[in-house]
Design a protein around this motif. Structure first.
Motif, PDB file in Angstrom:
ATOM      1  N   GLU A  33      51.942  46.953  -7.691  1.00  0.00           N
ATOM      2  CA  GLU A  33      51.749  47.467  -6.332  1.00  0.00           C
ATOM      3  C   GLU A  33      51.882  46.354  -5.322  1.00  0.00           C
ATOM      4  OE1 GLU A  33      49.386  47.928  -8.664  1.00  0.00           O
ATOM      5  OE2 GLU A  33      49.099  50.086  -8.915  1.00  0.00           O
ATOM      6  N   SER A  34      51.432  45.178  -5.696  1.00  0.00           N
ATOM      7  CA  SER A  34      51.426  44.095  -4.712  1.00  0.00           C
ATOM      8  C   SER A  34      52.841  43.730  -4.299  1.00  0.00           C
ATOM      9  CB  SER A  34      50.693  42.877  -5.262  1.00  0.00           C
ATOM     10  OG  SER A  34      51.099  42.653  -6.578  1.00  0.00           O
ATOM     11  N   VAL A  36      55.390  45.759  -4.342  1.00  0.00           N
ATOM     12  CA  VAL A  36      55.864  46.887  -3.532  1.00  0.00           C
ATOM     13  C   VAL A  36      55.344  46.764  -2.110  1.00  0.00           C
ATOM     14  CG1 VAL A  36      55.649  49.362  -3.238  1.00  0.00           C
ATOM     15  CG2 VAL A  36      56.107  48.417  -5.486  1.00  0.00           C
ATOM     16  N   ARG A  37      54.114  46.415  -2.008  1.00  0.00           N
ATOM     17  CA  ARG A  37      53.471  46.243  -0.703  1.00  0.00           C
ATOM     18  C   ARG A  37      54.190  45.158   0.110  1.00  0.00           C
ATOM     19  NH1 ARG A  37      52.167  49.483   2.026  1.00  0.00           N
ATOM     20  NH2 ARG A  37      50.935  48.523   3.628  1.00  0.00           N
ATOM     21  N   ARG A  41      55.948  45.767   3.598  1.00  0.00           N
ATOM     22  CA  ARG A  41      55.434  45.026   4.734  1.00  0.00           C
ATOM     23  C   ARG A  41      56.551  44.259   5.434  1.00  0.00           C
ATOM     24  NH1 ARG A  41      50.165  43.780   6.131  1.00  0.00           N
ATOM     25  NH2 ARG A  41      49.027  45.051   4.663  1.00  0.00           N
ATOM     26  N   ALA A 178      56.356  54.522  -0.725  1.00  0.00           N
ATOM     27  CA  ALA A 178      56.512  54.078  -2.107  1.00  0.00           C
ATOM     28  C   ALA A 178      55.442  54.780  -2.906  1.00  0.00           C
ATOM     29  CB  ALA A 178      56.330  52.571  -2.195  1.00  0.00           C
ATOM     30  N   TYR A 180      54.147  56.096  -7.058  1.00  0.00           N
ATOM     31  CA  TYR A 180      54.357  55.946  -8.499  1.00  0.00           C
ATOM     32  C   TYR A 180      55.433  56.924  -8.924  1.00  0.00           C
ATOM     33  CZ  TYR A 180      49.993  53.450  -8.284  1.00  0.00           C
ATOM     34  OH  TYR A 180      49.011  52.575  -7.960  1.00  0.00           O
ATOM     35  N   ASN A 233      44.473  59.746 -10.769  1.00  0.00           N
ATOM     36  CA  ASN A 233      43.191  59.201 -10.337  1.00  0.00           C
ATOM     37  C   ASN A 233      42.146  60.239 -10.070  1.00  0.00           C
ATOM     38  OD1 ASN A 233      43.628  56.549 -10.497  1.00  0.00           O
ATOM     39  ND2 ASN A 233      44.451  56.370  -8.425  1.00  0.00           N
ATOM     40  N   LYS A 250      51.650  52.697 -14.170  1.00  0.00           N
ATOM     41  CA  LYS A 250      51.674  52.263 -12.783  1.00  0.00           C
ATOM     42  C   LYS A 250      52.620  51.100 -12.568  1.00  0.00           C
ATOM     43  CE  LYS A 250      47.280  53.939 -11.260  1.00  0.00           C
ATOM     44  NZ  LYS A 250      45.969  53.632 -10.744  1.00  0.00           N
TER      45      LYS A 250
ATOM     46  N   TYR B1005      48.220  56.553  -0.152  1.00  0.00           N
ATOM     47  CA  TYR B1005      48.168  55.226  -0.751  1.00  0.00           C
ATOM     48  C   TYR B1005      47.506  54.284   0.235  1.00  0.00           C
ATOM     49  CZ  TYR B1005      51.381  56.672  -4.425  1.00  0.00           C
ATOM     50  OH  TYR B1005      51.943  57.294  -5.491  1.00  0.00           O
ATOM     51  N   SER B1006      46.758  53.371  -0.322  1.00  0.00           N
ATOM     52  CA  SER B1006      46.076  52.420   0.551  1.00  0.00           C
ATOM     53  C   SER B1006      47.104  51.582   1.294  1.00  0.00           C
ATOM     54  CB  SER B1006      45.180  51.518  -0.288  1.00  0.00           C
ATOM     55  OG  SER B1006      44.850  50.389   0.460  1.00  0.00           O
ATOM     56  N   GLY B1007      46.869  51.395   2.552  1.00  0.00           N
ATOM     57  CA  GLY B1007      47.794  50.592   3.334  1.00  0.00           C
ATOM     58  C   GLY B1007      47.636  49.118   3.076  1.00  0.00           C
ATOM     59  N   VAL B1008      46.575  48.746   2.384  1.00  0.00           N
ATOM     60  CA  VAL B1008      46.336  47.330   2.127  1.00  0.00           C
ATOM     61  C   VAL B1008      46.800  46.967   0.717  1.00  0.00           C
ATOM     62  CG1 VAL B1008      44.585  45.541   2.040  1.00  0.00           C
ATOM     63  CG2 VAL B1008      44.402  47.375   3.704  1.00  0.00           C
ATOM     64  N   TYR B1009      46.398  47.774  -0.264  1.00  0.00           N
ATOM     65  CA  TYR B1009      46.681  47.411  -1.653  1.00  0.00           C
ATOM     66  C   TYR B1009      47.900  48.127  -2.220  1.00  0.00           C
ATOM     67  CZ  TYR B1009      41.914  46.026  -0.955  1.00  0.00           C
ATOM     68  OH  TYR B1009      40.794  45.473  -0.434  1.00  0.00           O
ATOM     69  N   GLY B1010      48.309  49.218  -1.572  1.00  0.00           N
ATOM     70  CA  GLY B1010      49.443  49.956  -2.098  1.00  0.00           C
ATOM     71  C   GLY B1010      49.081  50.840  -3.273  1.00  0.00           C
ATOM     72  N   THR B1011      47.819  50.902  -3.606  1.00  0.00           N
ATOM     73  CA  THR B1011      47.392  51.770  -4.703  1.00  0.00           C
ATOM     74  C   THR B1011      47.006  53.125  -4.155  1.00  0.00           C
ATOM     75  OG1 THR B1011      45.202  50.883  -4.435  1.00  0.00           O
ATOM     76  CG2 THR B1011      46.551  49.926  -6.162  1.00  0.00           C
ATOM     77  N   GLU B1012      46.965  54.080  -5.030  1.00  0.00           N
ATOM     78  CA  GLU B1012      46.550  55.411  -4.611  1.00  0.00           C
ATOM     79  C   GLU B1012      45.091  55.389  -4.216  1.00  0.00           C
ATOM     80  OE1 GLU B1012      49.163  58.334  -7.427  1.00  0.00           O
ATOM     81  OE2 GLU B1012      47.071  57.969  -7.822  1.00  0.00           O
TER      82      GLU B1012
END
Lengths: 305, 1173
Positions: A33-34, A36-37, A41, A178, A180, A233, A250, B1005-1012
């Motif tokens: 995820e990081s 992707v972020r 960004r 983005a 999964y 989740n 993931k 999705y979290s705008g900080v971590y990109g996780t759900e």
């Protein structure tokens, strides 16, 4: 941790699903995820584009106030392929950061006087033919203002290079997401499930709010109704532990990129990656620094290896 | 649902809302003034020297449309409202009238008098905007939907407030403890009636009950109440016998039915009648003439101008002018008085209950046209009186040459009392809302008749015209009974739309369907009340009414019911027949061919066991509330059975809801009427809340409040306006979810908010406690952008004395070059220019003193010059200038927003777009994040519905109808019946069809971590309003600044740069914390810290002075700073500086010492070295 280690061995791979000029959809596999972020960004905030930054209004007798007009102008996407070659106006060596030279700015002129129809982005006359409103060749441009008989609008607009972090007008992204690619998988432990009575099963099913499970009326078995959609989740009931197993997957993402028109979607992605690369490169510079000034430290590192 | 762009908008429903104001003014213009002039009493001047009499009266009033004053008399140019707004003048037309003079009954001489510029209501018959279509209105520089109904006075728009008055011409039984304070023997019970003449002036009459069984008739003349024994009045009204009075009074008592349904009389009535008659006999008054002389004798001193008339004539005048003034006929007055006595006795005997004065049943409304008419009448009467007094003075003054017979002389004397003042008095009344009157005009209050029509947003503007105030006198009352929401107001006043707080329940709003009756019938013709009365009478007699004739004794309830038409007893109907009569009347009311007006109120109060006093009260009068309902006893397939009903009759009618059910009625009382739509009970503003039936009711009230303080698209003609302050939303949107009222009243002309994508989740913690997070990028893109327009008017004529008026002009100073960047050579600022505080925006040059004066911006923020308009009327030189400034007001932290469901919140962060949560599938990021805790306790379900519905609507590209009470509408159309019953199901399916979650949630999705995020988030578009409370207008901080001159403490007030008081309670809390240093800092160091010199010898604080060291001629050494002169302090009292000490103290302490000294009290300080210093 284990997952990360596993991922580290893999290099991210990507596959384009759909590609149009302003739209790109691709799958990114084997990453976190990081990453992707970071990509998201950079695409939204850090890819430079050109947008109107300063408006000098000479005459404005339209019904819109000057500031409203400027607000409308600044959101007209300008083709920004040139952005990488331009200077940020504050850093321009040619004009010492004044921001009016041809290396760091593009001037647009607009003069309209009670035209038939609207004043649109097509009326903007550019000083640099490669920087144009993105819809310049469309039959209808973006409407800026409508003029009544006798009204007049003359202005000079100066477009400059900038990034979305400073103001959203410089962001080339219209929409992005983005997610999964294949959300987590749920498997029902049939053996354990069969130990439940029908009443219990129904209760169990009802405890999941989004109709995730259903009791098959014929076989009286609990089945998954919406495979592959929206049950990631989810909170597990304590009693349900063991009855179902959730396999999270993931490391694969679907990426959607839609641009405003300032850049092509593929170009945007490439630019974003280039920026990321440049950022990483700064660490190389750091390494050189260490080599020059702190040999002892590097030696230590070498010996460890 | 939405009107197509370009299609002509139908503003008729909107215009209906303003009708009460405009129609009343129209009537005044068309006929009201004439009627009023007829009612103005003529006055007489008598010259003893020539023994000539001159009779003066007023006729032929003429009111002209507003026109500009021009040099050439032939061409008159219309004065348009927008010009008045910009030039800060009044929108008024000329009022002229003839004064007639008649010498000794000779020929009538007419003289035209100009009564000045009379304010004209916008969109009234005299307004230039009347009848103009939207296109024309725009060419007149107005809104396309301009509805008028207000006045423009000195450029400000003011509305006459609708006030509640007691229902006219209806005797109301009342219990009030103050009645017993009228005098010895008075009880607390009375029957009172507010009688209204044809010219709308009213006189209230009270019939008090005395504990001895008699009654007194009370009425007010010139601020004093006069009480007459009722027997005298009865006898004075008509030639009658004691027996006749006795029989008339006791007709309501019948021995046969002792205690049955509808019995109002008791045996005691006869006893009381005897007492009343005995009272008159004891005064030895037997005949009518004796009674008249008795009254005349007592009233002659009070009645002006009747000094030379006979007593009976005076008595007749008194009765004509003060007793039951709505009736002309003495027999009618007699009958009414008898009826009132019966009602009073029934109240005493508790066979009927008192009427509730707080109930809408017994109320009507004061309309602007009527208020102005009665005020104008009084002013004209005063003017006439003053005029003859002036003439009289001239006659008695022998030294002057005054020819009474010369009209020119008389006119000249009368002009000493300028006629133009009449109109300016009316204008002043409208400007201030204050009645300057001697008599009080039979009104409860003196002030608060008009209010400013604020155009903060359209809903607020509109509400001014729909608001009905209970009266200023009730605001101070400590009891809450007047504020209660009574069932009587159902359908007329909105139960939702009343402010919370101080005016709660006193300031109500008419429902959207509620109308006010006027003098105009449906065709727009003026009603002929005499004709109406006659035709109603004819119909009543046809269906079996016994007409009341002189000398004809009626029976009373329960045998027959008395029939009233507008407070006049016209006969009686047998109680068995009355229901049929009522049904017949209602049928005629609805049928278009009948002569009965469609807004007649058929107030049938049935016989009951000790309920309201029975009778059949018909009202055709103006200024009653009416509303349409469907009369289901009349078969109809269209709108032919829609009947207008009033609050008086409503209480006794069976009206069912339009859901098709019977509302739980018993079969004995079948419903005769049906509501047209359940939303009819809501005001316009309340009916704009989507699905308000799904909300907790207080939330709907809050929304009505907040809708009115929304910063919205306030005006389309903003360019042509010069309001002092105007809030404007730059990028408004039309709501996706809207009610039918939204379209009906064309609110799209003035939208109030933005469809924001709202996510409900706890994110970052900045959305705690009703705070909300705005998306920074959304704001940068223009969401909720707005500005405040503020106009400064500089009128050179206003400033200074008359002498230097002409010498002033707008001009830039040639000497001061610094101002040229701000001001053009004409002394005015450049349009579009930014002006910071303390920078000049206007320069005025005075030719005489050859000096320039610049106006400087005050306030704390930079503003843009938006517009400069100049007055070109004066060709020579500019005298008046409007400069409009634009304050940008884009959202910042601390600004207030709200949804349409009473959910307000303050922006706590402008969060970067990239850090906002986003939807995995669409990539959408919310514009706004609110906390889920906003919902459980507030139960604003409609907001959730709106979010789901708007999402579905935007996906389908359709507006969603959110009209409340949909489930209560008859499902005969089959449209709504075919779908699922539940609204949620319907909305959810829309989402499901488009592949969205049924419940309106999405995976974010979290705008900080990109996780759900760990759960699905409820997200969708909700219409949000930006409220006008903005931090930029409110913040108040200071560290140092201006101080009070006397106490040297910081001043208060935001405008003056003052601070917020650190008061006693704050002090207490610091004490409790033991924060002594902080306390010292706040209250001393940062306040009025002062180091005083105290003489330790005498202990005085005040006798110390600085001694100027004597200046010795020391030669200055070049280059060195001058040597600091040592300050020497010494005590005046001790003549020494030996004991001087410095003490730190609050400066107010020194002030206290000085104040005490002024009172000859000496304060002595004893200094000790305690601190070891």
């Amino acid at each position: 941790m284990e997952r990360l280690l596993k991922l580290n061995r893999l290099m991210p791979r990507w596959k384009v699903l759909e590609s149009r000029s302003r739209f790109l959809m691709f799958v990114l596999e084997g990453t976190t995820e990081s990453f992707v972020r970071v990509l998201l960004r950079i695409m939204t905030e850090e890819v430079p584009t050109i947008a109107i930054h300063e408006v000098v209004i000479e005459t404005n007798s339209s019904f819109l106030s000057d500031s409203f007009l400027a607000q409308r102008l600044r959101f007209i996407p300008l083709t920004s392929d040139l952005a990488n070659l331009m200077y940020y106006s504050t850093e321009c060596p040619n004009c010492n950061g004044r921001g009016y030279c041809h290396l760091c700015s593009v001037e647009f002129r607009l003069s309209a006087k009670c035209v038939a129809g609207d004043v649109t982005s097509k009326d903007l006359v550019t000083s640099n033919p490669s920087v144009l409103p993105f819809d310049f060749f469309d039959p209808t441009g973006t409407a800026i203002v409508k003029l009544k008989p006798g009204e007049e609008l003359t202005l000079k607009a100066i477009a400059r290079k900038g990034i979305g972090k400073d103001h959203i007008k410089w962001s080339p992204l219209a929409a992005t997401s983005a997610k999964y690619f294949c959300p987590s998988d749920i498997r029902i432990n049939e053996e354990l499930m069969e130990t439940l009575t029908l009443e219990q099963k129904k209760q169990w099913v009802a405890s999941y709010p989004t109709d995730l499970f259903q009791v098959d009326p014929q076989t009286q078995k609990v089945v998954l109704c919406r495979p592959g959609n929206g049950y990631h989740n989810m909170p597990l009931n304590p009693e349900a532990r063991g009855v179902i197993e959730v396999f999270e997957k993931k490391d694969t993402f679907v990426f959607t990129v839609e641009t405003t028109g300032a850049l092509k979607a593929s170009q945007l992605l490439m630019n974003a990656l280039a920026i990321l690369k440049r950022k990483l490169l700064s660490f190389r510079v750091l390494e050189d620094h260490f080599l020059d000034h702190d040999l002892a430290g590097i030696d230590k590192l070498d010996s460890e290896n | 649902m939405a009107a197509k762009p370009g299609a002509a908008q139908d503003f008729e429903p909107l215009r209906q809302l303003f009708k009460p104001h405009i129609e009343s003014f129209d009537y005044m213009v068309e006929a009201g003034l004439d009627t009023m002039f007829e009612h103005i009493k003529s006055v007489e001047v008598y010259d003893p020297s020539t023994t000539k009499k001159n009779l003066l009266w007023l006729t032929n009033p003429e009111l002209y449309p507003p026109n500009k004053e021009r040099l050439s008399r032939t061409i008159s140019e219309p004065l348009l409202p927008f010009e008045c707004r910009q030039a800060k003048i009044s929108y008024s037309g000329k009022l002229c009238a003839d004064v007639c003079f008649q010498y000794d009954g000779g020929a009538i001489i007419r003289e035209k008098f100009n009564f000045g510029a009379f304010p004209i209501m916008l969109q009234s018959k005299l307004c230039h905007l009347r009848g103009a279509d939207p296109k024309k209105l725009v060419s007149y520089k107005e809104e396309a939907s301009e509805m008028g109904g207000y006045f423009i006075l000195n450029g400000l728009e003011r509305v006459v407030r609708l006030l509640i008055l007691p229902k006219r011409n209806y005797p109301m039984s009342t219990v009030r403890s103050s009645f017993s304070e009228r005098g010895e023997g008075y009880s607390d019970k009375a029957v009172l009636i507010r009688c209204v003449r044809a010219d709308q002036t009213s006189v209230s009459v009270k019939l008090y009950y005395l504990r001895n069984g008699s009654a007194r008739l009370g009425f007010w003349i010139k601020g004093r109440e006069y009480l007459l024994p009722v027997g005298i009045v009865l006898k004075a009204l008509v030639d009658t016998t004691d027996h006749e009075i006795y029989v008339n009074l006791t007709c309501c008592y019948n021995e046969k039915c002792e205690k049955g349904k509808g019995v109002v009389g008791t045996q005691l009535v006869g006893e009381r009648a005897k007492i009343i008659l005995d009272e008159v006999r004891d005064l030895s008054l037997f005949t009518r003439l004796q009674c008249l002389e008795y009254i005349g004798e007592h009233f002659q001193p009070i009645m002006d101008g009747l000094e030379s008339n006979s007593y009976p004539f005076v008595a007749e005048t008194v009765m004509k002018n003060y007793i039951f003034v709505h009736l002309d006929n003495n027999f009618d007055k007699f009958n009414l008085l008898i009826f009132m006595l019966q009602k009073l006795f029934s109240l005493i005997d508790q066979t009927s209950v008192p009427d509730n004065p707080d109930s809408l049943q017994n109320q009507e409304v004061l309309l602007p046209g009527h208020l102005i008419t009665i005020y104008l009448k009084e002013k004209l009467e005063e003017w006439l009186q003053k005029g003859i007094k002036l003439i009289q003075d001239e006659i008695s003054d022998d030294s002057k040459k005054f020819d009474f017979c010369s009209l020119a002389h008389v006119k000249k004397v009368m002009e000493k009392n300028p006629a133009r003042q009449i109109s300016s008095a009316v204008e002043n009344m409208l400007k201030t809302g204050r009645l300057a009157t001697q008599t009080g005009l039979d009104m409860q209050q003196r002030a608060g008749y008009t209010v400013m029509a604020e155009r903060l947003n359209f809903l607020r503007f509109l509400s001014h015209f729909r608001a009905v105030h209970r009266g200023a006198s009730f605001a101070g009352l400590r009891t809450t009974t007047v504020r209660k929401l009574l069932p009587d107001s159902w359908g007329f006043l909105c139960p939702v739309h009343t402010p919370d707080g101080e005016p709660c329940g006193l300031l109500n709003h008419m429902t959207s369907i509620c109308k006010v009756t006027s003098f105009f019938d449906a065709q727009g013709n003026i009603k002929d009340y005499f004709k109406i009365k006659m035709s109603v009478l004819k119909i009543l007699v046809e269906v079996g009414m016994m007409p009341s004739l002189p000398k004809l004794v009626r029976a009373g309830p329960p045998v027959v019911l008395t029939v009233f038409i507008d407070g006049c007893i016209v006969g009686s109907v047998p109680s068995g027949q009355v229901e049929k009569v009522v049904a017949h009347l209602r049928r005629l009311k609805v049928s278009s061919a009948a002569v009965i007006p469609d807004d007649m109120e058929v107030g049938y109060i049935p016989l009951s066991m000790g309920g309201a006093y029975p009778g059949l009260y018909l009202f055709t009068s103006p200024s009653r509330f009416v509303r349409p309902v469907r009369n289901i006893s009349i078969p109809s397939d269209g709108n032919e059975n829609i009947e207008l009903i009033g609050p008086f009759e409503q209480g006794f009618m069976e009206i069912r809801c339009s859901d098709g059910g019977d509302g739980g009625r018993k079969s004995g009382f079948p419903a005769t009427h049906e509501e047209i739509h359940p939303t009819g009970m809501l005001s316009v503003v309340a009916s704009l809340t989507p699905w308000s039936d799904h909300n907790q009711s207080p939330r709907n009230m809050y929304q009505c409040q907040m809708a009115k303080q929304t910063m919205a698209f306030s005006s389309q003609a903003i360019k042509n306006r010069a309001d002092q302050k105007l809030y404007h939303l730059q990028t408004p949107q039309t709501p996706i979810v809207r009610t039918s009222a939204y379209t009906k009243y064309s609110i799209d002309e003035f939208p109030t908010g933005t469809n924001a994508i709202v996510a409900v989740l706890a994110y970052t913690g900045y959305d705690m406690e009703d705070a909300m997070i705005l998306n920074k990028s959304s704001v940068e893109r223009g969401m909720f952008h707005g500005q405040i327009y503020q106009t400064e008017t500089i009128d050179l004529n206003d400033q200074g004395r008359k002498s230097d008026r002409t010498s002033k002009m707008f001009r830039r100073s040639n000497l001061d070059k610094t101002v040229s960047s701000f001001l053009d050579s004409d002394g005015l600022p450049y349009v579009g220019q930014l002006i910071k505080p303390e920078e000049p925006y206007c320069s005025v040059y005075n030719e005489v003193t050859n000096s320039t004066y610049t106006c400087k911006r005050r306030g704390s923020e930079p503003v843009y010059v938006d517009y400069v308009s100049v007055d070109v009327k004066n060709k020579k030189q500019l005298q008046k200038v409007n400069i409009r400034f634009r304050h940008p007001r884009n959202p910042v932290i601390g600004d207030k927003f709200s949804s349409r469901h009473g959910q307000k919140g303050v922006c706590s962060q402008l969060w970067p777009d990239i850090d906002m949560p986003f939807s995995g599938t669409t990539g959408m990021r919310p514009d706004l994040i609110i906390n889920p805790h906003a919902f459980p306790s507030r139960m604003t379900i409609a907001m959730l519905l709106e979010s789901v519905a708007a999402k579905g609507g935007s996906l389908r590209g359709e507006f969603v109808d959110a009209t409340p009470f949909r489930s209560s509408v008859k499902k005969d159309s089959g449209e709504s019946g075919s779908k699922s019953d539940s609204l949620v199901d319907e909305l959810g399916l829309l989402l499901k069809e488009k592949g969205f979650n049924y419940h309106g949630v999405e995976v974010l999705y979290s705008g900080v971590y990109g996780t759900e995020l760990t759960c699905e988030i409820f997200i969708g578009p909700v219409y949000y309003q930006r409220l006008r409370h903005m931090v930029s207008d409110k913040f108040q901080v200071r560290s140092t600044g201006t101080i009070d001159q006397v106490t040297r403490q910081p001043i208060k007030g935001r405008k003056r740069g003052g601070g917020i008081r650190f008061g006693e309670m704050e002090r207490d809390s610091l004490l409790a914390h033991g924060a002594a240093y902080l306390l010292h800092d706040r209250l001393h160091t940062c306040s009025d810290h002062h180091i005083a010199d105290v003489c330790s010898l005498c202990g005085s604080l005040l006798t110390t002075t600085f001694q100027q060291p004597q200046r010795r001629p020391v030669r200055e050494i070049g280059g060195l700073p001058p040597g600091k002169a040592l300050k020497k302090v010494f005590c005046h009292a001790c003549k020494t500086s030996r004991g001087m000490e410095t003490v730190a103290m609050p400066y107010v302490f020194r002030y206290l010492a000085a104040e005490l000294a002024a009172m000859n009290i000496k304060m002595t300080l004893q200094l000790s070295n305690g601190a070891g210093a």
